[in-house]
Write a protein that holds these residues in place. Structure first.
Motif, short mmCIF file in Angstrom:
data_model
loop_
_atom_site.label_atom_id
_atom_site.label_comp_id
_atom_site.label_asym_id
_atom_site.label_seq_id
_atom_site.Cartn_x
_atom_site.Cartn_y
_atom_site.Cartn_z
N ALA A 138 0.84 -1.21 0.00
CA ALA A 138 0.00 0.00 0.00
C ALA A 138 0.87 1.25 0.00
CB ALA A 138 -0.92 -0.01 1.22
N ALA A 139 1.95 1.22 0.79
CA ALA A 139 2.85 2.38 0.83
C ALA A 139 3.52 2.59 -0.53
CB ALA A 139 3.91 2.17 1.91
N LEU A 140 3.91 1.50 -1.18
CA LEU A 140 4.55 1.63 -2.49
C LEU A 140 3.57 2.18 -3.53
CD1 LEU A 140 6.96 1.11 -4.35
CD2 LEU A 140 6.11 -1.24 -4.66
N ALA A 141 2.36 1.64 -3.53
CA ALA A 141 1.35 2.13 -4.48
C ALA A 141 1.03 3.59 -4.22
CB ALA A 141 0.09 1.28 -4.38
N GLY A 142 0.92 3.96 -2.95
CA GLY A 142 0.64 5.35 -2.62
C GLY A 142 1.74 6.29 -3.05
N GLU A 143 2.99 5.87 -2.87
CA GLU A 143 4.12 6.72 -3.25
C GLU A 143 4.20 6.88 -4.77
OE1 GLU A 143 7.43 9.13 -3.21
OE2 GLU A 143 5.95 8.64 -1.65
N ILE A 144 3.96 5.80 -5.50
CA ILE A 144 4.00 5.89 -6.96
C ILE A 144 2.90 6.82 -7.47
CG2 ILE A 144 3.63 4.58 -9.09
CD1 ILE A 144 4.96 2.19 -7.73
N GLN A 145 1.70 6.66 -6.92
CA GLN A 145 0.59 7.50 -7.36
C GLN A 145 0.78 8.95 -6.91
OE1 GLN A 145 -1.56 5.94 -9.33
NE2 GLN A 145 -2.52 7.91 -9.82
N ARG A 146 1.36 9.14 -5.75
CA ARG A 146 1.63 10.51 -5.27
C ARG A 146 2.59 11.22 -6.21
NH1 ARG A 146 5.05 13.84 -2.61
NH2 ARG A 146 6.74 12.35 -2.99
N GLY A 147 3.61 10.49 -6.66
CA GLY A 147 4.55 11.09 -7.61
C GLY A 147 3.89 11.48 -8.91
N ASP A 185 -3.88 12.79 -0.68
CA ASP A 185 -4.53 11.53 -0.35
C ASP A 185 -3.56 10.35 -0.51
OD1 ASP A 185 -6.88 12.85 0.19
OD2 ASP A 185 -7.78 12.46 -1.78
N MET A 186 -2.79 10.37 -1.59
CA MET A 186 -1.83 9.30 -1.82
C MET A 186 -0.69 9.33 -0.80
SD MET A 186 -3.00 7.40 -4.18
CE MET A 186 -4.61 7.78 -3.41
#
Length: 245
Positions: A138-147, A185-186
């Motif tokens: 979840a942290a990885l997906a959030g960081e990718i989407q945040r970028g 949010d991400m």
């Protein structure tokens, strides 16, 4: 003695002498003797034999067998043994290795739940494994989407700063605000995932410390086994056969 009984007695005596003196054995099962720390549970081929000390040697068929020993506070032990013939007598001395609290704790640093697997607590181990892995994903997906949202936000800001059309500026500002909100949010999703993963590690370490089993027996090295062949000076048993003529 009546003369006609002699032909019946002589063959019987000869056959008995051959069986008893020639070292023949009709034993159909080998003997297995297991010793070790008291209160150790012993399983042979998945079947519980009881707890050490066993009252008597175990009779087993020749071939390959699996011995498994378990005791709270000790590393489970497994050994394959081979009994070549029915005349073998196998003596297995079990010396259990104590579990290490340090190993249980440090294993959870590598991956939450590894310490529980080490202690034999499989269900808890899989739970902590899943919690940390899910949190990290979840942290990885959030960081990718945040970028990705951050890139969108920066592009919209550049276009907003360069536009001279008021309507377009309003549209770009709203789009930039939306991209910034999505980026936040991400970022929250990333932080939550990291918190879940870190929490899984900390809780699993605390759980391993609290649930660490107490040691109830002694310790030692790796179990050893020696095979003792039957005494060649005498047969396993004596047999007499009455032959009629």
């Amino acid at each position: 003695m009546r003369p006609w009984t002699l032909p019946r007695i002589v063959p019987t005596m000869i056959l008995t002498a051959l069986v008893t003196g020639g070292g023949w054995s009709t034993t159909l099962a080998a003997s297995l003797e297991i010793t070790g720390v008291a209160a150790t549970e012993v399983l042979l081929d998945g079947t519980t034999l009881g707890f050490l000390p066993l009252s008597e040697p175990v009779t087993v068929a020749p071939g390959r067998h699996e011995i498994r020993c378990e005791q709270p506070g000790f590393v489970p032990y497994k050994q394959l043994i081979d009994l070549a013939t029915a005349e073998d007598h196998l003596l297995v001395t079990i010396r259990m290795t104590p579990l290490s609290r340090k190993t249980a704790l440090t294993s959870n640093i590598l991956l939450a739940g590894l310490g529980q697997h080490y202690l034999g607590q499989k269900t808890r181990g899989w739970f902590y494994n899943t919690a940390e892995i899910a949190g990290l994903l979840a942290a990885l997906a959030g960081e990718i989407q945040r970028g990705s949202y951050r890139q969108d936000y920066l592009l919209l800001r550049d276009r907003y700063d360069q536009t001279i059309n008021s309507d377009e500026a309003t549209t770009l500002r709203l789009a930039a605000d939306k991209a910034y909100s999505d980026m936040e949010d991400m970022e929250s999703m990333r932080n939550l995932g990291l918190a879940v993963a870190g929490g899984a590690v900390l809780v699993s370490m605390l759980d391993a410390w609290i649930s660490f089993p107490g040691v109830t027996g002694g310790a030692g090295q790796t179990p050893v086994a020696t095979i003792h062949q039957p005494d060649s000076s005498g047969p396993a048993f004596h047999a007499g056969v009455n032959l009629g003529f």
